[in-house]
Design an enzyme around this catalytic site. Structure first.
Site, PDB file in Angstrom:
ATOM      1  N   LYS A 174       0.833  -1.197   0.000  1.00  0.00           N
ATOM      2  CA  LYS A 174       0.000   0.000   0.000  1.00  0.00           C
ATOM      3  C   LYS A 174       0.871   1.252   0.000  1.00  0.00           C
ATOM      4  O   LYS A 174       1.460   1.623   1.012  1.00  0.00           O
ATOM      5  CB  LYS A 174      -0.946   0.048   1.207  1.00  0.00           C
ATOM      6  CG  LYS A 174      -2.090   1.021   0.928  1.00  0.00           C
ATOM      7  CD  LYS A 174      -2.680   1.706   2.134  1.00  0.00           C
ATOM      8  CE  LYS A 174      -1.977   2.956   2.536  1.00  0.00           C
ATOM      9  NZ  LYS A 174      -1.973   4.064   1.547  1.00  0.00           N
ATOM     10  N   GLY A 227       6.579   5.041   8.134  1.00  0.00           N
ATOM     11  CA  GLY A 227       5.769   6.252   8.143  1.00  0.00           C
ATOM     12  C   GLY A 227       5.918   6.968   9.474  1.00  0.00           C
ATOM     13  O   GLY A 227       6.935   6.814  10.160  1.00  0.00           O
ATOM     14  N   SER A 228       4.886   7.682   9.852  1.00  0.00           N
ATOM     15  CA  SER A 228       4.966   8.499  11.058  1.00  0.00           C
ATOM     16  C   SER A 228       4.845   7.640  12.320  1.00  0.00           C
ATOM     17  O   SER A 228       4.247   6.559  12.309  1.00  0.00           O
ATOM     18  CB  SER A 228       3.855   9.542  11.043  1.00  0.00           C
ATOM     19  OG  SER A 228       2.607   8.890  11.009  1.00  0.00           O
ATOM     20  N   THR A 229       5.387   8.146  13.401  1.00  0.00           N
ATOM     21  CA  THR A 229       5.296   7.439  14.681  1.00  0.00           C
ATOM     22  C   THR A 229       3.832   7.307  15.106  1.00  0.00           C
ATOM     23  O   THR A 229       3.423   6.282  15.658  1.00  0.00           O
ATOM     24  CB  THR A 229       6.146   8.169  15.743  1.00  0.00           C
ATOM     25  OG1 THR A 229       7.518   8.112  15.320  1.00  0.00           O
ATOM     26  CG2 THR A 229       6.020   7.530  17.111  1.00  0.00           C
ATOM     27  N   GLU A 230       3.044   8.320  14.798  1.00  0.00           N
ATOM     28  CA  GLU A 230       1.627   8.294  15.171  1.00  0.00           C
ATOM     29  C   GLU A 230       0.891   7.099  14.525  1.00  0.00           C
ATOM     30  O   GLU A 230       0.208   6.328  15.207  1.00  0.00           O
ATOM     31  CB  GLU A 230       1.017   9.630  14.722  1.00  0.00           C
ATOM     32  CG  GLU A 230      -0.446   9.791  14.975  1.00  0.00           C
ATOM     33  CD  GLU A 230      -1.027  10.928  14.118  1.00  0.00           C
ATOM     34  OE1 GLU A 230      -0.252  11.654  13.448  1.00  0.00           O
ATOM     35  OE2 GLU A 230      -2.262  11.062  14.113  1.00  0.00           O
ATOM     36  N   ILE A 231       1.043   6.941  13.216  1.00  0.00           N
ATOM     37  CA  ILE A 231       0.362   5.834  12.543  1.00  0.00           C
ATOM     38  C   ILE A 231       1.009   4.494  12.928  1.00  0.00           C
ATOM     39  O   ILE A 231       0.329   3.479  13.080  1.00  0.00           O
ATOM     40  CB  ILE A 231       0.361   6.004  11.008  1.00  0.00           C
ATOM     41  CG1 ILE A 231      -0.251   7.357  10.600  1.00  0.00           C
ATOM     42  CG2 ILE A 231      -0.382   4.869  10.323  1.00  0.00           C
ATOM     43  CD1 ILE A 231      -1.721   7.512  10.823  1.00  0.00           C
ATOM     44  N   GLY A 232       2.308   4.507  13.142  1.00  0.00           N
ATOM     45  CA  GLY A 232       3.000   3.284  13.566  1.00  0.00           C
ATOM     46  C   GLY A 232       2.448   2.763  14.883  1.00  0.00           C
ATOM     47  O   GLY A 232       2.242   1.557  15.066  1.00  0.00           O
ATOM     48  N   GLU A 249       9.222   1.470  10.835  1.00  0.00           N
ATOM     49  CA  GLU A 249      10.287   2.463  10.620  1.00  0.00           C
ATOM     50  C   GLU A 249       9.619   3.817  10.709  1.00  0.00           C
ATOM     51  O   GLU A 249       8.802   4.168   9.852  1.00  0.00           O
ATOM     52  CB  GLU A 249      10.914   2.297   9.227  1.00  0.00           C
ATOM     53  CG  GLU A 249      11.588   0.958   8.996  1.00  0.00           C
ATOM     54  CD  GLU A 249      12.913   0.828   9.727  1.00  0.00           C
ATOM     55  OE1 GLU A 249      13.353   1.787  10.377  1.00  0.00           O
ATOM     56  OE2 GLU A 249      13.493  -0.263   9.646  1.00  0.00           O
ATOM     57  N   CYS A 283      13.503  10.840   6.902  1.00  0.00           N
ATOM     58  CA  CYS A 283      13.461  10.374   8.292  1.00  0.00           C
ATOM     59  C   CYS A 283      14.830  10.433   8.936  1.00  0.00           C
ATOM     60  O   CYS A 283      14.929  10.528  10.151  1.00  0.00           O
ATOM     61  CB  CYS A 283      12.927   8.952   8.337  1.00  0.00           C
ATOM     62  SG  CYS A 283      13.813   7.853   7.231  1.00  0.00           S
ATOM     63  N   GLU A 380       9.975  16.232  15.061  1.00  0.00           N
ATOM     64  CA  GLU A 380      10.396  16.012  13.677  1.00  0.00           C
ATOM     65  C   GLU A 380       9.677  17.037  12.801  1.00  0.00           C
ATOM     66  O   GLU A 380       8.446  17.080  12.782  1.00  0.00           O
ATOM     67  CB  GLU A 380      10.020  14.594  13.240  1.00  0.00           C
ATOM     68  CG  GLU A 380      10.408  14.318  11.797  1.00  0.00           C
ATOM     69  CD  GLU A 380      10.006  12.917  11.324  1.00  0.00           C
ATOM     70  OE1 GLU A 380       8.815  12.574  11.432  1.00  0.00           O
ATOM     71  OE2 GLU A 380      10.897  12.185  10.865  1.00  0.00           O
TER      72      GLU A 380
HETATM   73  P1  NAD Z   1       2.166   8.505   7.378  1.00  0.00           P
HETATM   74  O1  NAD Z   1       2.344   7.795   8.661  1.00  0.00           O
HETATM   75  O2  NAD Z   1       1.232   9.630   7.301  1.00  0.00           O
HETATM   76  O3  NAD Z   1       1.756   7.474   6.240  1.00  0.00           O
HETATM   77  C1  NAD Z   1       2.529   6.326   5.945  1.00  0.00           C
HETATM   78  C2  NAD Z   1       1.640   5.292   5.266  1.00  0.00           C
HETATM   79  O4  NAD Z   1       0.649   4.844   6.186  1.00  0.00           O
HETATM   80  C3  NAD Z   1       0.888   5.799   4.052  1.00  0.00           C
HETATM   81  O5  NAD Z   1       0.846   4.786   3.074  1.00  0.00           O
HETATM   82  C4  NAD Z   1      -0.476   6.066   4.611  1.00  0.00           C
HETATM   83  O6  NAD Z   1      -1.490   6.023   3.622  1.00  0.00           O
HETATM   84  C5  NAD Z   1      -0.614   4.912   5.578  1.00  0.00           C
HETATM   85  N1  NAD Z   1      -1.646   5.068   6.613  1.00  0.00           N
HETATM   86  C6  NAD Z   1      -2.224   6.209   7.065  1.00  0.00           C
HETATM   87  N2  NAD Z   1      -3.146   5.931   7.998  1.00  0.00           N
HETATM   88  C7  NAD Z   1      -3.155   4.593   8.158  1.00  0.00           C
HETATM   89  C8  NAD Z   1      -3.876   3.691   8.992  1.00  0.00           C
HETATM   90  N3  NAD Z   1      -4.783   4.115   9.866  1.00  0.00           N
HETATM   91  N4  NAD Z   1      -3.603   2.365   8.886  1.00  0.00           N
HETATM   92  C9  NAD Z   1      -2.680   1.906   8.029  1.00  0.00           C
HETATM   93  N5  NAD Z   1      -1.972   2.720   7.207  1.00  0.00           N
HETATM   94  C10 NAD Z   1      -2.201   4.044   7.280  1.00  0.00           C
HETATM   95  O7  NAD Z   1       3.642   8.981   6.944  1.00  0.00           O
HETATM   96  P2  NAD Z   1       3.996   9.902   5.698  1.00  0.00           P
HETATM   97  O8  NAD Z   1       3.427  11.262   5.937  1.00  0.00           O
HETATM   98  O9  NAD Z   1       3.653   9.203   4.431  1.00  0.00           O
HETATM   99  O10 NAD Z   1       5.591   9.903   5.803  1.00  0.00           O
HETATM  100  C11 NAD Z   1       6.294  10.729   6.681  1.00  0.00           C
HETATM  101  C12 NAD Z   1       6.728   9.988   7.925  1.00  0.00           C
HETATM  102  O11 NAD Z   1       7.385   8.776   7.592  1.00  0.00           O
HETATM  103  C13 NAD Z   1       7.734  10.764   8.738  1.00  0.00           C
HETATM  104  O12 NAD Z   1       7.400  10.701  10.098  1.00  0.00           O
HETATM  105  C14 NAD Z   1       9.044  10.022   8.494  1.00  0.00           C
HETATM  106  O13 NAD Z   1       9.998  10.154   9.513  1.00  0.00           O
HETATM  107  C15 NAD Z   1       8.585   8.635   8.334  1.00  0.00           C
HETATM  108  N6  NAD Z   1       9.583   7.861   7.609  1.00  0.00           N
HETATM  109  C16 NAD Z   1      10.327   6.952   8.284  1.00  0.00           C
HETATM  110  C17 NAD Z   1      11.302   6.230   7.614  1.00  0.00           C
HETATM  111  C18 NAD Z   1      12.147   5.218   8.331  1.00  0.00           C
HETATM  112  O14 NAD Z   1      12.714   4.382   7.662  1.00  0.00           O
HETATM  113  N7  NAD Z   1      12.254   5.262   9.638  1.00  0.00           N
HETATM  114  C19 NAD Z   1      11.501   6.426   6.251  1.00  0.00           C
HETATM  115  C20 NAD Z   1      10.720   7.357   5.600  1.00  0.00           C
HETATM  116  C21 NAD Z   1       9.751   8.055   6.286  1.00  0.00           C
END
Ligand code: NAD
Ligand code: MN
Length: 476
Positions: A174, A227-232, A249, A283, A380
């Site tokens: 996704k 992605g973001s820590t919040e969604i993680g 990550e 990130c 961040e």
């Molecule tokens: P995000 O968390 O907003 O989205 C990441 C993914 O999660 C997207 O595909 C999004 O559609 C999906 N998503 C959103 N809500 C969801 C849910 N409820 N359930 C499942 N999936 C959902 O992050 P972003 O804005 O796309 O990216 C920026 C963030 O990613 C930053 O915080 C950055 O630090 C982090 N990041 C981390 C790394 C790493 O390797 N540590 C690498 C790149 C980016």
């Protein structure tokens, strides 16, 4: 070039079950250039079920030699399409074309590495105390959901998909709603290169709409998220119900530590790109710079002059180093940080303004005098903003470095070998670089401490993360 605009399920393009679409905006021009169908929950079910059938129906039990051959074919096909993948990435997120092509190459390299890894991925024989013969197997899990962000859409997709497939799983990928094109292209090209139908599915669409359904689907055995820590955090909560495997990550607030005994001039010249590359949407961005006081002023001067030389502009030009930010709202969120910094009395040495009337551009911004309690120091920013601060004492500086809830990356500049080793041990981050700024090697584990993540991407660590260990004991 025809742009993918549908879902890729079971080896073919499919219309979404809804009539919802996502309009893609070119961040450099602010114009809509494509419209892609958005997956719905019933599409998630179809994709997961088809992936599960492909796993049981052959991918799981395919000989390692055959799996290697197919993954090498995928890598070769990706290499043949580097220009096209680079173009798509540039259009959808505004990434400078030279970087976009390099990252397409990195994605191909992942497939090469893991194609080779299939036949070099060993279990163990274990000398158990009671005798007999004890051995371990590394077995695939089944369906892996890979959820990826928009900042490095293609390489992150590749570095999840390749090891998951190499370990014998099938994947539902996704992409972020802003960046579906290169992920869809990956599905199409991999299939054209011989990956059987159903082994890799690609579902564009919003995480809010389909994320929960994908994460909680009973046939999904592992969720690999960047992605973001919040969604993680939310994914980890949802996964806890069925004890699903997760790797995460997440965000970062990485330090760049420069000691006076280093080649600090080189550090100052190279450090701007360690935070401003990808317009700061990285990130691993080294967004907090700690400089030993005796060189602080000279360092800042050089850092700023190197920053002013960065070429900000049209991502289609090969000499562009910084393109626009990905979206109006991402730039807005960075500008909120800048407003806070102004209010708190931070010193703006350069940047902070929009250099072009069109496109989501933002000048790289250097801040001094950022308070340790200010948003720009603690959170961040995910944009082209750096805070530079002097330090006097190594131990005290390290306490400040480690006070962040994040721990992803970081750089250490010193020519004193003992100090390099001591500080590398002390910094609580998953990936560090000494006398340079590189965090990422396909062959080495990548991931974070603390709230920057859980588990590791890349290297053989990623392969292990896509398997279960089975122990078998045979009586003699
Ligand atoms: P995000 O968390 O907003 O989205 C990441 C993914 O999660 C997207 O595909 C999004 O559609 C999906 N998503 C959103 N809500 C969801 C849910 N409820 N359930 C499942 N999936 C959902 O992050 P972003 O804005 O796309 O990216 C920026 C963030 O990613 C930053 O915080 C950055 O630090 C982090 N990041 C981390 C790394 C790493 O390797 N540590 C690498 C790149 C980016
Ligand atoms: Mn987001």
């Amino acid at each position: 070039m025809t742009l993918p605009d549908k879902l890729f399920i079971d080896g073919t393009w499919r219309k979404s079950a809804t009539s919802r679409t996502t309009k893609l905006v070119n961040p450099a021009t602010e114009e809509v250039f494509a419209e892609v169908e958005a997956a719905d929950i019933s599409d998630v079910n179809m994709a997961v079920e088809s992936a599960h059938r492909a796993w049981e129906g052959g991918w799981r039990d395919m000989t390692p030699g055959k799996r290697t051959e197919i993954l090498f074919n995928v890598a070769r096909t990706l290499r043949e399409h580097i220009d096209e993948l680079g173009q798509l990435e540039m259009l959808q997120i505004g990434k400078p074309i030279s970087d976009a092509r390099d990252e397409a190459g990195l994605g191909a390299r992942c497939f090469e590495y893991y194609a080779g890894a299939v036949t070099k991925f060993y279990g163990q024989t274990v000398p158990v105390s009671r005798g007999g013969f004890d051995f371990t197997l590394r077995q695939s899990m089944g369906v892996v959901a890979a959820i990826v962000p928009w900042n490095f859409p293609f390489p992150i997709a590749a570095w999840k998909v390749a090891p998951a497939l190499a370990a014998g799983n099938c994947v539902v990928l996704k992409p972020a709603s802003l960046s579906p094109l290169t992920a869809l292209k990956l599905g199409e090209l991999a299939h054209a290169a011989g990956l059987p139908s159903g082994v890799l599915q690609v579902l564009p669409g919003s995480g809010g709409a389909i994320g929960d359904a994908l994460v909680t689907h009973p046939l999904v055995r592992k969720v690999s998220f960047t992605g973001s820590t919040e969604i993680g955090r939310r994914i980890m909560e949802l996964a806890s119900r069925d004890i699903k495997r997760v790797s995460l990550e997440l965000g970062g607030k990485s330090p760049n530590i420069v000691f006076a005994d280093a080649d600090w001039e080189r550090a100052a010249e190279t450090s701007p790109m360690s935070v401003f590359a990808n317009t700061g949407q990285d990130c691993c961005a080294r967004s907090r710079v700690f400089v030993e006081r005796s060189i602080f002023e000279r360092f800042v001067e050089k850092f700023v002059s190197a920053t002013k030389k960065l070429v900000v502009g049209d991502p289609a030009k090969t000499d562009t180093q910084l393109g626009p930010m990905v979206s109006a709202s991402q730039r807005g969120s960075v500008e909120d940080f800048l407003a806070d910094a102004r209010k708190r009395g931070s010193k703006f040495i350069c940047g902070g303004v929009r250099p072009h009337p069109k496109g989501y551009y933002l000048e790289p911004t250097v801040l001094l005098d950022v308070g340790k309690e200010d948003r720009c120091w603690k959170e961040e920013i995910f944009g082209p903003v750096v805070a530079i601060t002097p330090f006097d004492d190594e131990a005290q500086m390290l306490r400040e470095v480690n006070s962040s809830p994040y721990g992803l990356s970081g750089s250490i500049w010193t020519n004193n070998l003992s100090r390099a080793i001591r500080v590398s041990r002390a910094v609580q981050s998953g990936v560090l670089s000494v006398n340079c700024h590189s965090s990422l090697h396909v062959e080495a584990p990548f991931g974070g401490f603390k709230q920057s993540g859980l588990g590791r991407d890349l290297g053989m660590a990623a392969m292990e993360g896509y398997t279960e260990v089975k122990n078998v004991y045979v009586a003699e």
